[in-house]
Enzyme design. Sequence first.
Site, short mmCIF file in Angstrom:
data_model
loop_
_atom_site.label_atom_id
_atom_site.label_comp_id
_atom_site.label_asym_id
_atom_site.label_seq_id
_atom_site.Cartn_x
_atom_site.Cartn_y
_atom_site.Cartn_z
N ARG A 116 0.82 -1.21 0.00
CA ARG A 116 0.00 0.00 0.00
C ARG A 116 0.85 1.26 0.00
O ARG A 116 0.33 2.36 -0.02
CB ARG A 116 -0.92 0.00 1.23
CG ARG A 116 -1.84 -1.21 1.26
CD ARG A 116 -3.02 -1.00 2.19
NE ARG A 116 -2.65 -1.17 3.58
CZ ARG A 116 -3.07 -0.36 4.55
NH1 ARG A 116 -3.82 0.67 4.28
NH2 ARG A 116 -2.70 -0.58 5.79
N TYR A 117 2.18 1.08 0.06
CA TYR A 117 3.09 2.23 0.12
C TYR A 117 4.22 1.99 -0.87
O TYR A 117 4.56 0.85 -1.18
CB TYR A 117 3.68 2.36 1.52
CG TYR A 117 2.68 2.65 2.61
CD1 TYR A 117 2.15 3.93 2.76
CD2 TYR A 117 2.26 1.66 3.48
CE1 TYR A 117 1.22 4.21 3.76
CE2 TYR A 117 1.33 1.93 4.49
CZ TYR A 117 0.82 3.20 4.62
OH TYR A 117 -0.09 3.48 5.60
N ARG A 120 7.44 0.11 1.13
CA ARG A 120 7.22 -0.94 2.11
C ARG A 120 6.22 -1.95 1.58
O ARG A 120 5.31 -1.59 0.85
CB ARG A 120 6.61 -0.37 3.41
CG ARG A 120 7.54 0.39 4.28
CD ARG A 120 6.76 1.44 5.09
NE ARG A 120 6.42 2.57 4.26
CZ ARG A 120 5.58 3.55 4.61
NH1 ARG A 120 4.98 3.53 5.77
NH2 ARG A 120 5.33 4.54 3.79
N CYS A 129 -2.52 -17.31 15.04
CA CYS A 129 -2.20 -16.42 16.14
C CYS A 129 -2.34 -17.19 17.45
O CYS A 129 -3.08 -18.17 17.53
CB CYS A 129 -3.16 -15.23 16.16
SG CYS A 129 -2.59 -13.86 15.13
N CYS A 133 -7.90 -12.05 18.72
CA CYS A 133 -8.44 -10.79 19.22
C CYS A 133 -9.76 -10.55 18.52
O CYS A 133 -9.85 -10.63 17.30
CB CYS A 133 -7.48 -9.65 18.90
SG CYS A 133 -5.81 -9.94 19.51
N CYS A 136 -9.89 -8.18 15.46
CA CYS A 136 -8.85 -8.41 14.45
C CYS A 136 -9.25 -7.84 13.09
O CYS A 136 -10.32 -8.13 12.57
CB CYS A 136 -8.61 -9.90 14.31
SG CYS A 136 -7.35 -10.27 13.05
N ARG A 138 -7.86 -8.65 10.39
CA ARG A 138 -7.76 -9.74 9.41
C ARG A 138 -8.57 -10.96 9.86
O ARG A 138 -8.18 -12.10 9.61
CB ARG A 138 -6.30 -10.14 9.18
CG ARG A 138 -5.49 -9.01 8.61
CD ARG A 138 -4.26 -9.43 7.82
NE ARG A 138 -3.57 -8.20 7.44
CZ ARG A 138 -2.48 -7.73 8.04
NH1 ARG A 138 -1.88 -8.43 8.98
NH2 ARG A 138 -1.95 -6.59 7.66
N ASP A 297 -10.07 -0.39 13.34
CA ASP A 297 -10.60 -0.53 11.98
C ASP A 297 -12.07 -0.98 12.05
O ASP A 297 -12.44 -1.77 12.91
CB ASP A 297 -9.80 -1.58 11.20
CG ASP A 297 -8.35 -1.17 11.03
OD1 ASP A 297 -8.09 0.04 10.88
OD2 ASP A 297 -7.46 -2.05 11.06
N ASP A 334 -6.11 4.00 10.05
CA ASP A 334 -5.80 3.33 8.79
C ASP A 334 -7.05 3.55 7.93
O ASP A 334 -8.12 3.02 8.26
CB ASP A 334 -5.52 1.85 9.02
CG ASP A 334 -4.38 1.37 8.15
OD1 ASP A 334 -4.14 1.98 7.10
OD2 ASP A 334 -3.74 0.37 8.52
N LYS A 341 -2.28 4.96 6.25
CA LYS A 341 -2.53 5.47 7.60
C LYS A 341 -2.39 6.99 7.61
O LYS A 341 -1.51 7.53 6.94
CB LYS A 341 -1.53 4.85 8.56
CG LYS A 341 -1.63 3.33 8.64
CD LYS A 341 -0.52 2.75 9.49
CE LYS A 341 -0.58 1.24 9.61
NZ LYS A 341 -0.16 0.53 8.40
C1 LIG Z 1 0.68 -0.44 8.40
C2 LIG Z 1 1.27 -0.92 7.13
C3 LIG Z 1 2.58 -0.59 6.80
C4 LIG Z 1 3.50 0.18 7.72
O1 LIG Z 1 3.14 1.48 7.92
P1 LIG Z 1 4.09 2.43 8.78
O2 LIG Z 1 3.33 3.71 8.82
O3 LIG Z 1 5.40 2.51 8.08
O4 LIG Z 1 4.24 1.81 10.14
C5 LIG Z 1 3.05 -1.01 5.58
N1 LIG Z 1 2.29 -1.73 4.72
C6 LIG Z 1 1.04 -2.06 5.03
C7 LIG Z 1 0.25 -2.85 4.04
C8 LIG Z 1 0.48 -1.67 6.25
O5 LIG Z 1 -0.77 -2.03 6.56
#
Ligand SMILES: *Cc1c(COP(=O)(O)O)cnc(C)c1O
Length: 374
Positions: A116-117, A120, A129, A133, A136, A138, A297, A334, A341
Amino acid sequence: MAARSSPGRTAGSRGRTASRDDWRWQLGHAIETVAELARHLDLSREEREGALRAERQGLRLRITPYYLSLCDPHDPSCPIRRQVVPRSEETRAVPGDMVDPLGERAHRVAARLIRRYPDRALLLASAQCAVHCRFCTRSRLVGRRRDSPAPAGFEPAMRYLAQHPEIREVIVSGGDPLLLATDHLAALCARLRRIAHIEVLRLATRVPAALPSRVTAELVRALRRYHPIWVMTHFNHPRELTAAAEQACRRLVDAGFPVMNQTVLLRGVNDRASVLASLFRGLVRWRVRPYYFFQMDPVRGAAHLRTPLAAGVELMAALQGKLSGIALPKLVVDTPGGGGKVPLGPCYAVASAAGQTRLRPPGGASVAYVDPPA
Ligand SMILES: *Cc1c(COP(=O)(O)O)cnc(C)c1O
């Protein structure tokens, strides 16, 4: 309780030791039925109904004996109990609820890999798990597959990562990656380390809070070879800060893992400033940095644990200036749909004119901040 053997129950089931202190014993004896639960807790009608349903559908019931021992057996409003004991309200649908609130299906770029970024990606390393929770995000995935994926199952994700040099960081999540067998998890980290442009690994785990005995000296020795690895824990209430959890965190920090915590804001669990202050200060004493404070969420079946957005903002306002900066996490939402986020918080800039902004310090009168001349 009778000893149970449970084939396929991830790494936990084959342990030879029959000690409560052994994490394999804990997993082998996790509570998964209403009958077992009722032997330990006086269940309310709402809990009994919820637990009966969770035996058959939705997110299954699962609590380690360790985490169960933190529950008040007589009080259904116990903050530990509310996190893991299903309730009849889980059948309730409310506007805004989603099955996949973070749009992870749409953001899947390879099997088990969500992106999503730009820099990362998140790897779903395990569907298991230690505890389930009730909030959750997921819940659509967790507990569904009993066995851990074979190493070959990660190859499509590894290929994608290798082909995308802009990805610098991989968040190894799940489920809980620490439920994989140690050699399996170490092999996964080693495999990621073979991709030269991946600079940082993050392990996202609730194990230090829910199954601290899993953080063995052996685990830490096996993983520290793949540094830099950051560990993201998930403590929600000061009652989770036990001697066993402290030892797990100390092992990680002493072995050079920066440890950060993500807390989820939960109605009736940690929606009071005094509770949060003692949680965040306790974590800092353990050298664990409160990182994110998550608005919950809008996952289907958990609306009874969710607060309005304004509640988190008010809590942040109550803590700003009172708690040490290193104890104060960032409140984040998120965004539904998976856009990413975003931070949220009280606004301290009360008014602004050209070249001048009025700021409101915590608990004080507003003052002018004057920009330098252009
Ligand atoms: C939360 C998340 C991250 C990490 O986000 P940070 O703001 O860097 O902590 C990266 N990828 C996904 C898919 C996430 O849900």
